[in-house]
Write a protein that holds these residues in place. Structure first.
Motif, PDB file in Angstrom:
ATOM      1  N   ALA A 102      21.751  35.036  43.317  1.00  0.00           N
ATOM      2  CA  ALA A 102      21.767  35.849  43.608  1.00  0.00           C
ATOM      3  C   ALA A 102      20.519  36.705  43.665  1.00  0.00           C
ATOM      4  CB  ALA A 102      22.158  36.765  41.963  1.00  0.00           C
ATOM      5  N   ARG A 121      32.169  30.312  28.729  1.00  0.00           N
ATOM      6  CA  ARG A 121      31.780  30.171  30.071  1.00  0.00           C
ATOM      7  C   ARG A 121      30.536  28.522  30.425  1.00  0.00           C
ATOM      8  NH1 ARG A 121      31.286  35.152  32.670  1.00  0.00           N
ATOM      9  NH2 ARG A 121      30.830  34.213  34.299  1.00  0.00           N
ATOM     10  N   THR A 153      24.333  41.271  34.544  1.00  0.00           N
ATOM     11  CA  THR A 153      24.507  39.686  35.084  1.00  0.00           C
ATOM     12  C   THR A 153      25.164  39.824  36.294  1.00  0.00           C
ATOM     13  OG1 THR A 153      24.176  40.171  32.824  1.00  0.00           O
ATOM     14  CG2 THR A 153      24.734  37.396  34.298  1.00  0.00           C
ATOM     15  N   ARG A 154      24.306  38.786  37.216  1.00  0.00           N
ATOM     16  CA  ARG A 154      24.607  38.892  38.427  1.00  0.00           C
ATOM     17  C   ARG A 154      25.810  37.636  37.888  1.00  0.00           C
ATOM     18  NH1 ARG A 154      21.316  41.153  42.376  1.00  0.00           N
ATOM     19  NH2 ARG A 154      23.498  40.600  43.867  1.00  0.00           N
ATOM     20  N   TRP A 155      27.345  37.648  38.860  1.00  0.00           N
ATOM     21  CA  TRP A 155      27.511  37.055  39.375  1.00  0.00           C
ATOM     22  C   TRP A 155      26.831  35.414  40.128  1.00  0.00           C
ATOM     23  CZ3 TRP A 155      31.091  41.243  41.447  1.00  0.00           C
ATOM     24  CH2 TRP A 155      31.869  41.647  40.744  1.00  0.00           C
ATOM     25  N   SER A 156      27.774  34.535  39.213  1.00  0.00           N
ATOM     26  CA  SER A 156      27.449  33.052  39.739  1.00  0.00           C
ATOM     27  C   SER A 156      28.236  33.008  40.979  1.00  0.00           C
ATOM     28  CB  SER A 156      27.111  32.200  38.793  1.00  0.00           C
ATOM     29  OG  SER A 156      28.597  31.350  38.308  1.00  0.00           O
ATOM     30  N   ILE A 183      36.259  34.814  42.563  1.00  0.00           N
ATOM     31  CA  ILE A 183      36.421  35.871  43.343  1.00  0.00           C
ATOM     32  C   ILE A 183      37.406  35.938  44.352  1.00  0.00           C
ATOM     33  CG2 ILE A 183      35.360  38.306  44.150  1.00  0.00           C
ATOM     34  CD1 ILE A 183      33.767  37.789  42.017  1.00  0.00           C
ATOM     35  N   ARG A 233      35.504  40.183  37.228  1.00  0.00           N
ATOM     36  CA  ARG A 233      35.876  39.999  38.768  1.00  0.00           C
ATOM     37  C   ARG A 233      37.198  39.731  38.785  1.00  0.00           C
ATOM     38  NH1 ARG A 233      34.786  33.929  35.863  1.00  0.00           N
ATOM     39  NH2 ARG A 233      35.671  34.891  34.036  1.00  0.00           N
ATOM     40  N   ASP A 274      31.351  32.857  39.770  1.00  0.00           N
ATOM     41  CA  ASP A 274      32.250  33.826  39.923  1.00  0.00           C
ATOM     42  C   ASP A 274      32.799  34.043  41.482  1.00  0.00           C
ATOM     43  OD1 ASP A 274      32.413  33.822  37.394  1.00  0.00           O
ATOM     44  OD2 ASP A 274      29.543  34.693  37.475  1.00  0.00           O
ATOM     45  N   LEU A 275      31.579  33.424  42.316  1.00  0.00           N
ATOM     46  CA  LEU A 275      31.758  34.386  43.362  1.00  0.00           C
ATOM     47  C   LEU A 275      33.163  33.363  44.130  1.00  0.00           C
ATOM     48  CD1 LEU A 275      29.684  36.341  44.497  1.00  0.00           C
ATOM     49  CD2 LEU A 275      28.947  34.389  46.435  1.00  0.00           C
ATOM     50  N   THR A 283      31.509  36.163  51.009  1.00  0.00           N
ATOM     51  CA  THR A 283      32.403  36.065  49.947  1.00  0.00           C
ATOM     52  C   THR A 283      33.958  36.255  50.641  1.00  0.00           C
ATOM     53  OG1 THR A 283      31.609  37.021  47.787  1.00  0.00           O
ATOM     54  CG2 THR A 283      33.978  37.159  47.637  1.00  0.00           C
ATOM     55  N   ARG A 324      28.081  36.907  28.229  1.00  0.00           N
ATOM     56  CA  ARG A 324      28.883  37.940  29.343  1.00  0.00           C
ATOM     57  C   ARG A 324      28.628  39.849  29.134  1.00  0.00           C
ATOM     58  NH1 ARG A 324      32.631  37.368  32.490  1.00  0.00           N
ATOM     59  NH2 ARG A 324      33.281  39.412  31.708  1.00  0.00           N
TER      60      ARG A 324
END
Lengths: 214, 210, 261
Positions: B205, A206, A16-19, A26, A69, A22-23, B144, A11
């Motif tokens: 991404a 995760r 690190t981009r959100w997966s 959010i 997040r 995660d999207l 989003t 983490r």
């Protein structure tokens, strides 16, 4: 413990981009805060004192998702409310909210969620081997600290700037919100603990599934 | 409540000059009024600006009742502040403070009454554009926002369902029973959404790289 | 299309337990038939098996390849070839209306907005959904939603369609509609289901139990095996003892259950 350590390394890198998961979290938690502002207050305790669920949802977003997040989710909510979606409490909306005495509280939401989330990660990691009671007390402290530092401070500041109240007058106007806040934070912590029990990989460990690789 | 009734919010369709002026201009108006409220020192000037803003609002054809509806939720608070500051700082200052807040709220209502919410959201999504070089991704940002909008009715429905089942079990005064199931549902729904995004090859991404 | 699983195992860590829980074990399959069904009890590993096929779950050991493309290393290519439909369409439909959702699917393959709109309308029309294109997904019936989810996935023309219990939330009429729609598709179809009618439509059916494929063959034989497996280990009559009603009613003599039989 080794598992927890692994997740730390997974983490920590900032870039690190959100997966996709995660999207999803959010966006859906932003919707949760919005829906919570729109539903009627719920009665608490024998007297049935009504409390609004919105600040509860803000704090829980922090405790459930962790700082990054949670900030994104609550920030998205505030941004879209300011842009004109009628999702602030009472169905209010639009940039005009920033001129009202409650502006400080709304600006504080994402910051408080992020702070509570950051403290929650620290608490959950440090108390992995401890009993639920200690975790609960520390998480409550985390939530209280976050709401005092951000929600109440910025709330007071907002009333000073927009209503031109003196510090002492603004402080007195903010005071009645404390009892409700304490109840909500107790509730938020108890719910957060159940939530992490139901979804043990939500915050610390995760998922090992494929979308980690995205 | 459907996702689309949210999108209709406070927008009043029309073809007035105000409707046709570009989004950035209306946005500047809101911003300008926000600034002005810190600079205006005379209550008479504040009253004049407020009258001007109300004039612009009415010019859009949205109607006086809309204007009242936009301001009404604030009136109790403004009344309390007005009386308190009258006692503390005197009438002219109290009037200036209250009028300045009203100027900002009316200016903001001009923006939201004459711009469809979808246009406002597109405006928000395009805000991410300049930050692309720092890793922002307008397409994922817009995605989003769309997921959030479509999730609001689902969660509002979850609250209603949980309330009914708590009532059926005699738990309608137990806040945990009223809120916890909603959060469990929320996390599960969010995960399914994320999984479905991944399965459809959306939301990754590197969306823009191909 | 050929999807090959080579000695695949999948497991997850469980809190407070040293040994990980095995979801799938020692799976080697070559999936080439046009209609393949997967049946088995809840928690048997059906969903995990399907999720392996387009890279939603990565194998712990072994490999999964779709016409040679590895689901881990070439996940984007795999997802282009393999479309996935979930049980609950509400979790799958991302946009507030059907038209927007189908257009979203097409976003990567069709760059031109006008062409994208036309393609989306074509797809919706093919499924009889054009009239509902601009309705909120919450105002559609369960059957319409599942069809819409299917349409959004098929809009990008995958070569394989994977469906995870697609008829579970549907009434009888909509199940029939779904069966007919699936029968008419040119794609290879791989689905899991508790709907034995749907299973009987398949060319080949796998029966999964406790993480292993215990039967692999014709639909009728597989359904027979699944019925025998499900009946085995159940108490011979009535409810399991733990499920019998508690409280005053429990002691009442001659429960109605027996009279009915």
């Amino acid at each position: 413990m080794t598992q927890t350590d692994n997740s730390v390394t997974a983490r920590s890198p900032r870039r690190t981009r959100w997966s996709a998961t995660d999207l999803g979290l959010i966006a859906v938690f932003a919707a949760l805060v919005a829906a919570s502002a729109l539903v009627a207050a719920i009665p608490v305790g024998g007297l049935g004192v009504p409390i609004t669920v919105q600040t509860l949802a803000v704090m829980l977003t922090g405790l459930a998702l962790g700082p990054g997040r949670a900030f994104a989710a609550v920030g998205l909510y505030v941004l879209l409310g300011i842009a004109g979606l009628p999702i602030f409490s009472g169905g209010r909306s639009g940039p005009g909210i920033l001129a009202t005495p409650s502006a400080g509280y709304i600006i504080a939401f994402p910051l408080a969620a992020a702070a509570a989330g950051w403290l929650a990660v620290v608490v959950l990691r440090r108390t992995a081997a401890r009993s639920g009671k200690i975790r609960g007390v520390l998480l409550f402290a985390a939530a209280m600290v976050s709401s005092i530092i951000f929600v109440h401070t910025l709330g007071v500041l907002g009333m000073m700037v927009n209503a031109k109240l003196s510090l002492s007058a603004a402080f007195l106007a903010d005071l009645p919100f404390y009892p409700g806040d304490i109840i909500k934070n107790v509730l938020a912590v108890s719910i957060a603990l159940s939530l992490h029990k139901a979804f043990p990989d939500l915050l610390l460990r995760r998922v090992r599934k494929a979308d980690v690789r995205l | 409540m459907s996702g689309h009734s949210l999108l209709l919010a406070s927008y009043v369709p029309g073809t007035s000059v105000v409707h046709r002026s570009p989004l950035w201009l209306k946005f500047l108006l809101v911003l300008g009024c926000g600034m002005a409220s810190f600079l205006i020192a005379d209550w008479a000037v504040a009253a004049g600006v407020l009258a001007l803003m109300c004039g612009v609002f009415l010019l859009s054809g949205a109607g006086a009742s809309r204007l009242v509806r936009a301001v009404r939720p604030l009136l109790p608070v403004l009344l309390a502040i007005g009386l308190f500051q009258w006692w503390q700082l005197g009438a002219p200052t109290a009037a200036r403070i209250v009028l300045n807040v009203l100027v900002c709220v009316v200016a903001a209502s001009i923006l939201t009454a004459t711009t469809p919410v979808q246009a406002l959201l597109d405006g928000v999504a395009s805000l991410a554009g300049p930050f692309r070089r720092f890793g922002a991704d307008p397409e994922r940002f817009a995605l989003t926002i769309a997921i959030m909008l479509r999730s609001i009715p689902f969660i509002a429905g979850a609250y209603a369902g949980v309330r009914d089942s708590a009532r059926a079990r005699g738990l309608e005064r137990n806040p945990r029973a009223l809120v916890l199931p909603v959060f469990i549902t929320t996390v599960a729904f969010a995960r399914q959404t994320g999984e479905a995004l991944a399965a459809r090859g959306l939301g990754e991404a590197d969306d823009l790289d191909d | 299309m050929s999807i090959v699983l080579d000695r695949v195992a999948v497991w997850v860590d469980v809190d407070g337990q040293a040994a990980p829980k095995t979801l799938l074990d020692g799976l080697s399959l070559d999936l080439t038939e046009r209609r393949i069904g997967v049946i088995g009890a809840n928690g048997s590993g059906k969903s995990t098996l399907l999720r392996l096929l387009n890279g939603l779950v990565a194998p712990g050991t072994g490999t999964v390849t779709v016409d040679g493309a590895d689901t881990v290393r070439a996940v984007r290519e795999v997802r282009r070839r393999v479309g996935f439909v979930f049980t609950d369409p509400l979790s799958q439909l991302v946009m507030p209306t059907g038209r927007e959702d189908v257009e979203l699917s097409l976003r990567r393959s069709v760059r031109n907005a006008r062409e994208r709109r036309a393609r989306a309308e074509d797809t919706l029309d093919r499924f009889g959904l054009l009239g509902l294109a601009d309705q909120s997904i919450y105002e559609l019936s369960g059957g319409e939603r599942q069809l819409l989810a299917l349409a959004a996935v098929l809009a990008v023309d995958p070569q394989v369609l994977v469906l995870d219990e697609p008829s579970t939330l549907l009434d009888l009429r909509n199940r029939e509609l779904l069966r007919r729609t699936l029968a008419g598709l040119s794609q290879q179809v791989i689905l899991s289901t508790h709907d034995l009618d749907l299973a009987l439509d398949m060319d080949r059916v796998l029966v999964v139990d406790a993480g292993k494929v215990v039967f692999d063959g014709g639909a009728a034989a597989a359904v027979g095996r699944y019925r025998a497996l499900s009946a085995a280990g159940l108490p011979s009559a009535g409810l399991a003892p733990g499920l019998a009603p508690a409280g005053p009613e429990a002691g009442r003599p001659a429960p109605r259950r027996q009279e009915q039989r």
